[in-house]
Scaffold this motif. Structure first.
Motif, PDB file in Angstrom:
ATOM      1  N   VAL A 158       0.926  -1.181   0.097  1.00 47.56           N
ATOM      2  CA  VAL A 158       0.094   0.128  -0.048  1.00 47.56           C
ATOM      3  C   VAL A 158       0.847   1.161  -0.089  1.00 47.56           C
ATOM      4  N   PHE A 159       0.425   2.233  -0.601  1.00 49.70           N
ATOM      5  CA  PHE A 159       1.146   3.570  -0.867  1.00 49.70           C
ATOM      6  C   PHE A 159      -0.017   4.485  -0.720  1.00 49.70           C
ATOM      7  N   TRP A 160       0.699   5.652  -0.395  1.00 54.91           N
ATOM      8  CA  TRP A 160      -0.228   6.870  -0.237  1.00 54.91           C
ATOM      9  C   TRP A 160       0.168   7.917  -1.273  1.00 54.91           C
ATOM     10  N   GLY A 161      -0.384   8.586  -2.181  1.00 54.80           N
ATOM     11  CA  GLY A 161      -0.160   9.688  -3.086  1.00 54.80           C
ATOM     12  C   GLY A 161      -0.491  11.079  -2.770  1.00 54.80           C
ATOM     13  N   THR A 162      -0.184  11.815  -3.923  1.00 54.32           N
ATOM     14  CA  THR A 162      -0.606  13.204  -3.659  1.00 54.32           C
ATOM     15  C   THR A 162      -1.450  13.630  -4.741  1.00 54.32           C
ATOM     16  N   GLU A 163      -2.475  13.507  -4.728  1.00 56.71           N
ATOM     17  CA  GLU A 163      -3.448  13.768  -5.917  1.00 56.71           C
ATOM     18  C   GLU A 163      -3.703  15.497  -5.921  1.00 56.71           C
ATOM     19  N   SER A 164      -3.792  15.736  -4.467  1.00 58.28           N
ATOM     20  CA  SER A 164      -4.073  17.282  -3.978  1.00 58.28           C
ATOM     21  C   SER A 164      -3.748  17.335  -2.447  1.00 58.28           C
ATOM     22  N   ASP A 165      -3.573  18.491  -2.136  1.00 60.99           N
ATOM     23  CA  ASP A 165      -3.458  18.883  -0.841  1.00 60.99           C
ATOM     24  C   ASP A 165      -4.693  18.474   0.336  1.00 60.99           C
ATOM     25  N   THR A 166      -5.812  18.077  -0.438  1.00 58.39           N
ATOM     26  CA  THR A 166      -6.981  18.059   0.453  1.00 58.39           C
ATOM     27  C   THR A 166      -7.560  16.483   0.299  1.00 58.39           C
ATOM     28  N   SER A 167      -6.964  15.706  -0.768  1.00 55.11           N
ATOM     29  CA  SER A 167      -7.442  14.306  -0.987  1.00 55.11           C
ATOM     30  C   SER A 167      -6.491  13.384  -0.693  1.00 55.11           C
ATOM     31  N   ASN A 168      -7.014  12.074  -0.450  1.00 51.78           N
ATOM     32  CA  ASN A 168      -6.165  10.996  -0.251  1.00 51.78           C
ATOM     33  C   ASN A 168      -6.011  10.076  -1.550  1.00 51.78           C
ATOM     34  N   ASP A 169      -4.942   9.689  -1.700  1.00 52.69           N
ATOM     35  CA  ASP A 169      -4.756   8.398  -2.797  1.00 52.69           C
ATOM     36  C   ASP A 169      -4.212   7.100  -2.380  1.00 52.69           C
ATOM     37  N   VAL A 170      -4.893   6.390  -1.391  1.00 53.64           N
ATOM     38  CA  VAL A 170      -4.401   5.274  -1.092  1.00 53.64           C
ATOM     39  C   VAL A 170      -4.914   4.105  -1.843  1.00 53.64           C
ATOM     40  N   HIS A 171      -3.739   3.324  -2.213  1.00 54.81           N
ATOM     41  CA  HIS A 171      -4.320   2.184  -2.940  1.00 54.81           C
ATOM     42  C   HIS A 171      -3.306   1.192  -3.062  1.00 54.81           C
ATOM     43  N   PHE A 172      -3.378  -0.136  -3.426  1.00 56.72           N
ATOM     44  CA  PHE A 172      -2.624  -1.126  -3.719  1.00 56.72           C
ATOM     45  C   PHE A 172      -1.685  -0.872  -4.817  1.00 56.72           C
ATOM     46  N   GLN A 173      -0.274  -1.293  -4.700  1.00 59.17           N
ATOM     47  CA  GLN A 173       0.302  -1.282  -5.937  1.00 59.17           C
ATOM     48  C   GLN A 173       1.471  -2.489  -5.712  1.00 59.17           C
ATOM     49  N   SER A 174       2.238  -2.955  -6.922  1.00 57.55           N
ATOM     50  CA  SER A 174       3.342  -3.837  -6.869  1.00 57.55           C
ATOM     51  C   SER A 174       4.326  -3.418  -5.983  1.00 57.55           C
ATOM     52  N   CYS A 175       4.666  -4.487  -5.144  1.00 55.15           N
ATOM     53  CA  CYS A 175       5.940  -4.129  -3.934  1.00 55.15           C
ATOM     54  C   CYS A 175       7.173  -3.709  -4.769  1.00 55.15           C
ATOM     55  N   SER A 176       7.131  -4.056  -6.187  1.00 50.71           N
ATOM     56  CA  SER A 176       8.523  -3.714  -6.633  1.00 50.71           C
ATOM     57  C   SER A 176       8.593  -2.112  -7.230  1.00 50.71           C
ATOM     58  N   ARG A 177       7.558  -1.448  -7.253  1.00 46.68           N
ATOM     59  CA  ARG A 177       7.750  -0.028  -7.662  1.00 46.68           C
ATOM     60  C   ARG A 177       8.305   0.658  -6.390  1.00 46.68           C
ATOM     61  N   THR A 178       9.037   1.428  -7.035  1.00 53.28           N
ATOM     62  CA  THR A 178       9.851   2.341  -6.376  1.00 53.28           C
ATOM     63  C   THR A 178       9.538   3.908  -5.859  1.00 53.28           C
ATOM     64  N   GLU A 179       9.144   4.080  -4.777  1.00 55.98           N
ATOM     65  CA  GLU A 179       8.585   5.317  -4.121  1.00 55.98           C
ATOM     66  C   GLU A 179       9.253   5.739  -2.901  1.00 55.98           C
ATOM     67  N   TYR A 180       8.959   6.832  -2.175  1.00 54.71           N
ATOM     68  CA  TYR A 180       9.743   7.382  -1.071  1.00 54.71           C
ATOM     69  C   TYR A 180       9.432   6.284  -0.226  1.00 54.71           C
ATOM     70  N   PRO A 181      10.247   5.997   0.892  1.00 54.05           N
ATOM     71  CA  PRO A 181      10.034   5.200   2.077  1.00 54.05           C
ATOM     72  C   PRO A 181       9.255   5.741   2.886  1.00 54.05           C
ATOM     73  N   MET A 182       8.455   4.586   3.715  1.00 53.81           N
ATOM     74  CA  MET A 182       7.730   4.837   4.760  1.00 53.81           C
ATOM     75  C   MET A 182       8.331   5.425   5.787  1.00 53.81           C
ATOM     76  N   ILE A 183       7.577   6.070   6.637  1.00 54.97           N
ATOM     77  CA  ILE A 183       8.061   6.922   7.854  1.00 54.97           C
ATOM     78  C   ILE A 183       8.507   5.777   9.007  1.00 54.97           C
ATOM     79  N   CYS A 184       9.522   6.035   9.702  1.00 57.69           N
ATOM     80  CA  CYS A 184      10.090   5.212  10.618  1.00 57.69           C
ATOM     81  C   CYS A 184      10.059   5.494  11.962  1.00 57.69           C
ATOM     82  N   TYR A 185       9.957   4.972  13.084  1.00 57.13           N
ATOM     83  CA  TYR A 185       9.483   5.202  14.543  1.00 57.13           C
ATOM     84  C   TYR A 185      11.080   4.880  15.189  1.00 57.13           C
ATOM     85  N   LYS A 186      11.671   5.648  15.819  1.00 58.08           N
ATOM     86  CA  LYS A 186      12.949   5.332  16.762  1.00 58.08           C
ATOM     87  C   LYS A 186      12.782   5.897  17.980  1.00 58.08           C
ATOM     88  N   GLU A 187      12.622   4.900  18.937  1.00 58.77           N
ATOM     89  CA  GLU A 187      12.639   5.336  20.397  1.00 58.77           C
ATOM     90  C   GLU A 187      14.033   5.836  20.965  1.00 58.77           C
TER      91      GLU A 187
END
Length: 145
Positions: free
Chosen positions: A116-145
């Motif tokens: 699953v990835f999240w895109g930028t159709e506009s500032d106000t809309s979401n564009d969440v959908h499935f995609q091939s895992c091999s596609r290259t996009e910006y990495p997910m946010i990570c949490y470090k304690e």
């Protein structure tokens, strides 16, 4: 970080503490496939960030708008076809704040599209959908304690 995100953090001191532990991709971060994005968190001594509150989703939205492109979310159905889960095994369907493309949950789900990835159709809309895992996009946010 952009000014909008900084202002949002200042509004809620408990979130500021939480968000100060995030490793957030920028437009200069190398794009990568989903598995490399997931592994990147571990190599940084962190875990993928799973949004749980509306403020978490708003922060993530601000990040994706700032980088201006798609970014991976730590959700897939790789473990069990048709069962969307966050990286930690918790169910990701019906998550508050994830608005699927065209209002259709599990949009573009197929045997070949498992991540699953999240895109930028506009500032106000979401564009969440499935995609091939091999596609290259910006990495997910990570949490470090």
């Amino acid at each position: 970080m952009n000014t909008r995100l900084t202002r949002m953090e200042e509004k809620d001191a408990t979130k500021e503490t939480k968000w100060s532990h995030l490793i957030i991709p920028t437009s200069s971060t190398t794009k990568m496939n989903w598995l490399d994005s997931w592994s990147r968190c571990g190599s940084l001594g962190a875990i993928p960030f799973v949004p749980k509150t509306r403020q978490d989703y708003e922060m993530m939205k601000s990040v994706r708008v700032t980088i201006g492109s798609f970014m991976w979310l730590p959700a897939s159905d790789l473990a069990e076809e048709g069962s969307l889960k966050w990286w930690d095994g918790t169910v990701a369907t019906a998550s508050p704040g994830l608005v699927w493309r065209d209002g259709e949950e599990l949009r573009y789900k197929s045997e070949d599209n498992d991540c699953v990835f999240w895109g930028t159709e506009s500032d106000t809309s979401n564009d969440v959908h499935f995609q091939s895992c091999s596609r290259t996009e910006y990495p997910m946010i990570c949490y470090k304690e």
